[in-house]
Structures are given as structure tokens and as C-alpha cells.
Scaffold this active site. Structure first.
Site, mmCIF file in Angstrom:
data_model
loop_
_atom_site.group_PDB
_atom_site.id
_atom_site.type_symbol
_atom_site.label_atom_id
_atom_site.label_comp_id
_atom_site.label_asym_id
_atom_site.label_seq_id
_atom_site.Cartn_x
_atom_site.Cartn_y
_atom_site.Cartn_z
ATOM 1 N N HIS A 228 9.920 -3.758 -5.238
ATOM 2 C CA HIS A 228 9.423 -4.848 -6.085
ATOM 3 C C HIS A 228 10.579 -5.671 -6.640
ATOM 4 O O HIS A 228 11.651 -5.146 -6.908
ATOM 5 C CB HIS A 228 8.570 -4.283 -7.229
ATOM 6 C CG HIS A 228 7.321 -3.623 -6.727
ATOM 7 N ND1 HIS A 228 6.687 -2.604 -7.399
ATOM 8 C CD2 HIS A 228 6.604 -3.836 -5.602
ATOM 9 C CE1 HIS A 228 5.625 -2.225 -6.706
ATOM 10 N NE2 HIS A 228 5.565 -2.947 -5.613
ATOM 11 N N HIS A 429 3.185 -8.911 6.341
ATOM 12 C CA HIS A 429 3.363 -8.983 4.880
ATOM 13 C C HIS A 429 4.826 -9.005 4.460
ATOM 14 O O HIS A 429 5.135 -9.338 3.323
ATOM 15 C CB HIS A 429 2.645 -7.815 4.196
ATOM 16 C CG HIS A 429 3.440 -6.548 4.100
ATOM 17 N ND1 HIS A 429 3.928 -5.876 5.208
ATOM 18 C CD2 HIS A 429 3.842 -5.812 3.028
ATOM 19 C CE1 HIS A 429 4.570 -4.794 4.814
ATOM 20 N NE2 HIS A 429 4.545 -4.731 3.503
#
Length: 506
Positions: A228, A429
Site C-alpha cells: 500500500h 490490476h
């Protein structure tokens, strides 16, 4: 399970075109449909090397190779079309990451599998544009990176600074971004540019365990760790000027901010709880799978419905989470440039989910059908004129946000009709891992990784420096190969390339 040598395994895999391969029935037991995967020559080598290594005598433990996982998913009850492996595919829990599969809602045997969504439910990406340019940001790049790092709580145990009590959490789980809007953390138009408008209406917080809620409460509005990040990015190339202009991107050098995060420990607990329940349901309903990691339940069973309602609540948690970080990002920029986020034109271009299961209508054998589409490490990519994409993007197709690995480029793509027909409106993705986290830690030194980023002129702020080597570019496939493969096979189109100038990580 029959163990075959590598050459025998290859007889079940057939090249369809330059960048696509068919996995024939029989490759794994009980396949209901065929598999397909997309890979260019470099990505193809990684796929086949992984399969070759798994065929060596004594190779046990760890995840199965990606091609085997695609085939095992093809054996699940109720699957339609094909089990699809996207170019960023790599081994994961049950489903490979980058594996997409759709199940017929009208078939009473059809299943839902938490392994087909992943533990980080609605891990996804949000992209904000600004009216700033690289020349505006360069002189204050370090201060801006520090300001973002100071505003957004990051790292494994990070706690949120958005005021939250148990009642607020219940409402946020049910309302998603509608809660953020009511509380003043987002602009009304942010919701319009968000998959599902930032709210899964099927969410039911009563189906979520107290343990999950306890884990989630302090984590709302936090970035977390792992892959992240929040990145300040520069528009480096525009491939489709018309689509880019619809997104508010007019010129090279324009500054954007990408936020990549998910549902933190909350989503992980929802998945863990569901897997326990589903193992019991499988025994009761006599559901057999090729891999026990593919624990699942009939969609219409109590366990299946409970999971979908809890998963939807976790998806809402993730949208509220990214919305809270959008608020903090806008504050950081406004403070640095001594103006308002509105004056900086800090609008959301789009927000996509990379890990979710949703009921959608697709054409199967010439007829419309309601399907439960599992996307794990893959992105919805609906074409122009689709009723579920915003008015602003009706002529361009849905924006698809593809994050690169740390310090490499990211991309904005658009959905296509071919993708709708071939992959149920799904595309890649991200870059996709090529080295496991453990191997990355063994092979790479975090100091070298940080030095490489600095040499590229990238400001880096990281809460846990020793986790950096797990996310180093060398741990991942080349995102350019992944995006180009999707573009060449026609399941998505390239629109914008973004280069990072500052990276904030957990």
C-alpha cells in the site's frame, strides 16, 4: 493427485495467439470449463518456469503455480465461460492473484469463495488530479512528501486520526462513502467517480464479527503496510488524448496523487471468519474442490449470503478508508500551497476495487445472465456506454487504475467491448509479484532499494524501512509488460502513464 512431468503438463496448454494461452480440460481434475491466461514473451517465461519448478521431484509446500490455480478454479461448481488469468497473475491463497471467475446466479450449485476475493477485501486505488505541474512541486517536493507522511497514518499498527466510535463504524460499514459525505470528508462528486458509487448496498454489519469490528475501529483512515502507498505522480505520457481530457488530464507534467489501500485488519478478519464457516458448509453440502484453500459455500446458502453481506461491509470500510485519506491528502496539499483543495482542482478521477465479488449482468452463450464475478487482483473494466459507469466516462469507457511497483510507473487504462466479451469486463490490476516476500527479504537489501529511489529523484517516506525490500521493483513483474499485454489482446486500452516523484509507504 497425479504428478506429471513438465512435458506432459505442457500437452494441456495451447497457445491461442501471440499473447494468450488455453488451459485444456484435464490439466487438473474435474474442470467444468477451460482456463485462459494472457502473457507476452517475458511474462510467459515466468509462468512456465513456475510450472517447471513445481514438477521437480520433492517440490512440496507453498502455493501451487498460477496455471494450476487457474485450472482448479475452473473446477468449481457453477463457473461459466472460462477461468481467466491476467498478465499480472501470481500464486495466491486458493485463487491466484490476477485470477477472475464468474458463477451463474441461477445455478443452485454455484459457489462463492473468499479465496476468490482475497484477505484484503476491496484493496483498491483512487487517483486524484490537480492543476499543479512538476515545476510547481519540484522546489517543495521534500516538504510535500513530509506533509503527506505527517497527515496520513502509515505502517503495520497505524491508528486513524478520523474521530470514530463503535456507532460511527456501524454506520460507515452500512453506508460506505455516503457516511464520508455526511461527515464532510469527501465532495459530492467524489462518489460519482467511484466504482459502485462507493457503497455496496448489500452490506450488513450484523454479519460481521465483533473481532473484525474491534480490529477495524482504530484503523479507519490509515494506509497500512505491504504494497500500500500514497504517491505523488507526474503525467509522463498520454496515449488517448480524448479519454485523458475527460479525466481532466490535458498536459504532460500535470501532478496527480494515487492512493492504494484496502480494508486493513477488518477485511482480513471477515475473510478468516468466513473460511471457518465455509469449511463446515462444504462438509454439510458435500462440496468438493481440488484445493482446500478454495473453501466455498453455495451462493444461496446461509454461509454464502452471510459472507457476501460481510464482504460488502468490508468493501464499504475500504471506500471510507480511501475517502478519509483523500481528505487528509487534500489538507496536506492545501497547507503546503497555502490555498484550498478546490482551487487546486483536487478532483477524484476514479476509484477502483482490485479484490471483490459482485453480482453483474453479462452475456453468456448469447443470453444475458446474472453472474457473481470474483475479481482477485483484477480490475473491473467496463466499456463505453455501459450503464454502471459515470456519465463523464460514457464515451471513453471506465477508467482502470493500475499501480506499478514502488518507484516504477503507474497507468490509467480504459475498458473495452472485447474485454466485456472475453474476461467479463476485467483487466489487470498492477505489476504482479515475481519474487515471494521471503525471497525478496533474502535477496535484496533495503538500503540499496532506498538508494535506487533517491537516484531516480523520488522522495521516499517509509514507516518500516526493512519492509521496503519486499516491495522493491525487482520483486515484481514489469508493469509495462502487463499493461501492454492487456492492450495488445484488447481487454483494455492504454490512456495515461504516470511517473512517481514521491512515495509514502507503511
Amino acid at each position: 493427485m497425479v504428478v506429471r512431468d513438465y512435458n506432459t503438463e505442457l500437452t494441456y496448454i495451447e497457445r491461442i495467439s501471440t499473447n494468450s494461452f488455453r488451459i485444456k480440460k484435464g490439466f487438473q481434475p474435474n474442470m467444468n470449463v477451460e482456463g485462459i491466461f494472457y502473457a507476452n514473451s517475458r511474462l510467459e517465461k515466468l509462468m512456465f518456469d513456475e510450472l517447471r519448478n513445481s514438477c521437480r521431484p520433492g517440490m512440496t509446500g507453498g502455493f501451487l503455480p498460477g496455471v494450476k490455480q487457474i485450472a482448479n478454479v475452473a473446477a468449481l461448481p457453477g463457473i461459466v465461460g472460462r477461468s481467466v488469468g491476467l498478465p499480472d497473475i501470481h500464486s495466491g491463497y486458493g485463487f491466484a492473484i490476477g485470477n477472475m471467475a464468474a458463477f451463474d446466479m441461477s445455478d443452485p450449485t454455484s459457489i462463492v469463495s473468499p479465496g476468490g476475493v482475497g484477505f484484503d477485501i476491496n484493496c483498491g486505488v483512487r487517483l486524484l488530479r490537480t492543476n499543479l505541474f512538476e515545476k510547481d512541486v519540484k522546489p517543495v517536493q521534500e516538504q510535500l512528501a513530509q506533509s503527506l507522511f505527517d497527515h496520513i497514518p502509515v505502517g503495520v499498527g497505524s491508528k486513524g486520526i478520523i474521530p470514530m466510535n463503535a456507532h460511527d463504524l456501524e454506520e460507515a460499514l452500512e453506508m460506505g462513502m455516503d457516511w464520508s459525505l455526511r461527515e464532510g470528508y469527501v465532495w459530492a462528486e467524489d462518489k460519482e467517480h467511484c466504482e459502485e458509487y462507493g457503497r455496496m448496498l448489500t452490506a450488513d454489519p450484523s454479519k460481521v464479527s465483533m473481532r473484525a469490528k474491534k480490529r477495524g475501529l482504530p484503523q479507519l483512515g490509515t494506509l497500512g503496510a505491504g504494497n500500500h502507498y500514497a504517491e505523488i505522480q507526474v503525467v509522463e505520457e498520454i496515449y488517448d488524448k480524448y479519454a485523458a481530457s475527460k479525466m481532466g488530464i490535458e498536459e504532460l507534467g500535470q501532478i496527480c496523487v494515487m492512493i492504494h489501500s484496502g480494508s486493513r485488519g477488518f477485511g482480513h478478519q471477515v475473510a478468516t471468519d468466513a473460511l471457518v464457516e465455509m469449511e463446515k458448509a462444504m462438509k454439510r453440502d458435500k462440496i468438493e474442490t481440488n484445493d482446500r484453500q478454495l473453501a466455498c459455500a453455495r451462493i444461496n446458502s446461509v454461509e454464502g449470503q452471510n459472507y457476501l453481506k460481510a464482504m460488502s461491509a468490508a468493501a464499504n470500510f475500504a471506500w471510507v478508508n480511501r475517502s478519509s485519506m483523500t481528505f487528509l491528502t487534500r489538507q496536506a496539499f492545501a497547507k503546503q500551497f497555502n490555498t484550498t483543495p478546490d482551487d487546486l482542482d483536487m478532483h477524484v478521477i476514479y476509484d477502483v476495487s482490485h479484490n471483490v465479488a459482485k453480482i453483474e449482468e453479462h452475456i453468456v452463450d448469447g443470453r444475458p445472465k446474472q453472474l457473481l464475478v470474483h475479481r482477485k487482483g483484477s480490475t473491473r473494466a467496463f466499456p463505453p456506454h455501459h450503464p454502471l459507469i459515470p456519465v463523464d466516462y460514457q464515451l471513453t469507457g471506465q477508467p482502470v487504475l493500475v499501480g506499478g511497483s514502488m518507484g516504477t510507473c503507474s497507468f490509467v487504462l480504459t475498458g473495452t467491448e472485447k474485454g466485456m466479451a472475453e474476461t467479463f469486463g476485467s483487466t489487470c490490476h498492477g505489476a504482479g509479484r515475481s519474487l515471494s516476500r521471503a525471497k525478496s527479504r533474502r535477496n535484496l537489501d533495503y538500503k540499496d532499494v532506498l538508494r535506487d529511489l533517491e537516484a531516480k529523484g523520488i522522495s521516499i517516506r517509509v514507516a518500516s524501512p526493512k519492509l521496503v525490500q519486499e516491495e522493491a521493483p525487482d520483486s515484481y513483474k514489469d508493469v509495462r509488460d502487463v499493461v501492454q499485454t492487456c492492450h495488445d489482446v484488447g481487454i483494455s486500452s492504454k490512456c495515461i502513464k504516470l511517473r512517481p516523484i514521491a512515495v509514502i509507504k507503511g
